[in-house]
Design a protein around this motif. Structure first.
Motif, short mmCIF file in Angstrom:
data_model
loop_
_atom_site.label_atom_id
_atom_site.label_comp_id
_atom_site.label_asym_id
_atom_site.label_seq_id
_atom_site.Cartn_x
_atom_site.Cartn_y
_atom_site.Cartn_z
N ILE A 286 -31.42 5.23 -24.90
CA ILE A 286 -30.80 6.20 -23.99
C ILE A 286 -29.75 7.04 -24.72
CG2 ILE A 286 -29.37 6.47 -21.92
CD1 ILE A 286 -32.22 5.62 -21.30
N ALA A 287 -28.92 6.37 -25.51
CA ALA A 287 -27.82 7.07 -26.18
C ALA A 287 -28.29 8.04 -27.24
CB ALA A 287 -26.87 6.04 -26.79
N GLU A 288 -29.41 7.75 -27.88
CA GLU A 288 -29.85 8.54 -29.02
C GLU A 288 -31.12 9.35 -28.75
OE1 GLU A 288 -29.89 6.17 -32.58
OE2 GLU A 288 -27.94 5.26 -32.12
N ALA A 289 -31.44 9.53 -27.47
CA ALA A 289 -32.66 10.24 -27.10
C ALA A 289 -32.53 11.76 -27.20
CB ALA A 289 -33.07 9.85 -25.68
N SER A 290 -31.40 12.23 -27.67
CA SER A 290 -31.17 13.67 -27.88
C SER A 290 -31.34 14.47 -26.59
CB SER A 290 -32.13 14.21 -28.95
OG SER A 290 -32.00 13.48 -30.15
N GLY A 291 -31.00 13.83 -25.47
CA GLY A 291 -31.08 14.53 -24.19
C GLY A 291 -32.47 14.64 -23.62
N LYS A 292 -33.47 14.07 -24.29
CA LYS A 292 -34.84 14.11 -23.77
C LYS A 292 -34.98 13.13 -22.61
CE LYS A 292 -36.04 16.97 -27.03
NZ LYS A 292 -36.86 16.70 -28.21
N PRO A 293 -35.79 13.47 -21.61
CA PRO A 293 -36.00 12.54 -20.49
C PRO A 293 -36.59 11.22 -20.98
CG PRO A 293 -36.91 14.71 -19.99
CD PRO A 293 -36.54 14.73 -21.43
N VAL A 294 -36.11 10.11 -20.39
CA VAL A 294 -36.60 8.78 -20.76
C VAL A 294 -37.08 8.06 -19.51
CG1 VAL A 294 -36.01 6.55 -21.78
CG2 VAL A 294 -34.92 8.62 -22.65
N THR A 295 -38.30 7.54 -19.57
CA THR A 295 -38.84 6.73 -18.47
C THR A 295 -39.16 5.34 -19.00
OG1 THR A 295 -41.12 7.42 -18.90
CG2 THR A 295 -39.84 8.76 -17.35
N ILE A 296 -39.43 4.43 -18.09
CA ILE A 296 -39.79 3.06 -18.47
C ILE A 296 -41.13 2.72 -17.85
CG2 ILE A 296 -39.28 0.64 -17.97
CD1 ILE A 296 -36.46 1.05 -18.56
N CYS A 297 -42.01 2.11 -18.65
CA CYS A 297 -43.23 1.54 -18.09
C CYS A 297 -43.34 0.11 -18.58
CB CYS A 297 -44.45 2.37 -18.46
SG CYS A 297 -44.77 2.50 -20.23
N GLY A 298 -44.12 -0.68 -17.89
CA GLY A 298 -44.22 -2.10 -18.22
C GLY A 298 -43.71 -2.94 -17.06
N GLU A 299 -43.84 -4.24 -17.21
CA GLU A 299 -43.47 -5.15 -16.13
C GLU A 299 -42.01 -5.03 -15.73
OE1 GLU A 299 -45.68 -6.97 -14.46
OE2 GLU A 299 -47.23 -6.09 -15.73
N LEU A 300 -41.14 -4.76 -16.69
CA LEU A 300 -39.71 -4.69 -16.42
C LEU A 300 -39.40 -3.62 -15.37
CD1 LEU A 300 -36.91 -5.78 -17.28
CD2 LEU A 300 -36.81 -3.94 -18.95
N ALA A 301 -40.18 -2.55 -15.38
CA ALA A 301 -39.93 -1.44 -14.45
C ALA A 301 -40.18 -1.82 -13.00
CB ALA A 301 -40.82 -0.25 -14.83
N GLY A 302 -40.90 -2.92 -12.77
CA GLY A 302 -41.21 -3.33 -11.41
C GLY A 302 -40.36 -4.47 -10.89
#
Length: 203
Positions: free
Chosen positions: A179-195
């Motif tokens: 998140i901190a180093e994504a250069s402002g690009k949108p970040v999403t999560i997929c995988g079991e953790l997201a649910g």
């Protein structure tokens, strides 16, 4: 053989038609490792989870990648499509996929490119996400693979299930770095953790 472009286009068009008013993210073929495809007769690997997976396979078989990109570029002319590149590990992976997308679009005389995203699924990608983000329009964290590669515990291996911990401090720390180093690009999560509802506040 993998399906030809026209068949692939018809299949995808049918799948995304009900979502006409919404953006749709489509991941490029993510095979290798624990995901075998009979039409691709890949050479034997003694440790396939650490071998030719995702983007590595696509770059090694560029015609396979080009077929998918041509289909998705065509689809993007009528629908809001986003393209997701699987198992990106180093900056070069994403740079080469970006170049391939631009090249294919030029061949098709398409000027407006759909957003191209990188799946962050390895500790190496998480720790160098700023470099990868230079070539990506968005990022998606694949928590299933990120967990198993970080904790060295196969997600389907009951013998080490005690080690497969999606909320381990190392995972939370890697997510913070992304998140901190994504250069402002949108970040999403997929995988079991997201649910998992109990993890929402942490995330």
């Amino acid at each position: 053989l993998p399906p030809p472009k026209e068949e692939l286009f018809r299949e995808l068009q049918h799948l995304v038609a009900p979502l006409r008013e919404k953006p749709v993210t489509i991941r490029l073929l993510d095979t290798g490792g624990d995901k075998a495809i009979p039409s691709l007769r890949l050479p034997f690997e003694s440790n396939p989870l650490l071998g030719k997976r995702g983007v590595r396979l696509l770059l090694d078989y560029p015609q396979l990648a080009r077929t998918q990109l041509k289909t998705l570029l065509r689809l993007s002319q009528a629908q809001d499509i986003r393209i997701l590149v699987p198992m990106v590990t180093i900056e070069r992976d994403m740079q080469q996929m970006r170049e391939l997308l631009v090249d294919v679009a030029h061949e098709m005389s398409i000027e407006k490119l759909p957003p191209l995203g990188a799946m962050i699924e390895t500790p190496a990608a998480a720790l160098t996400v700023g470099q990868i983000a230079r070539h990506a329009d968005f990022l998606s964290v694949g928590t299933n693979d990120l967990t198993q590669y970080t904790l060295v515990a196969g997600r389907d291996n009951a013998a080490v299930s005690d080690y497969y911990e999606e909320t381990h401090p190392s995972m939370i720390r890697l997510l913070g770095i992304i998140i901190a180093e994504a250069s402002g690009k949108p970040v999403t999560i997929c995988g079991e953790l997201a649910g998992r509802e109990e993890v929402i506040l942490t995330l």
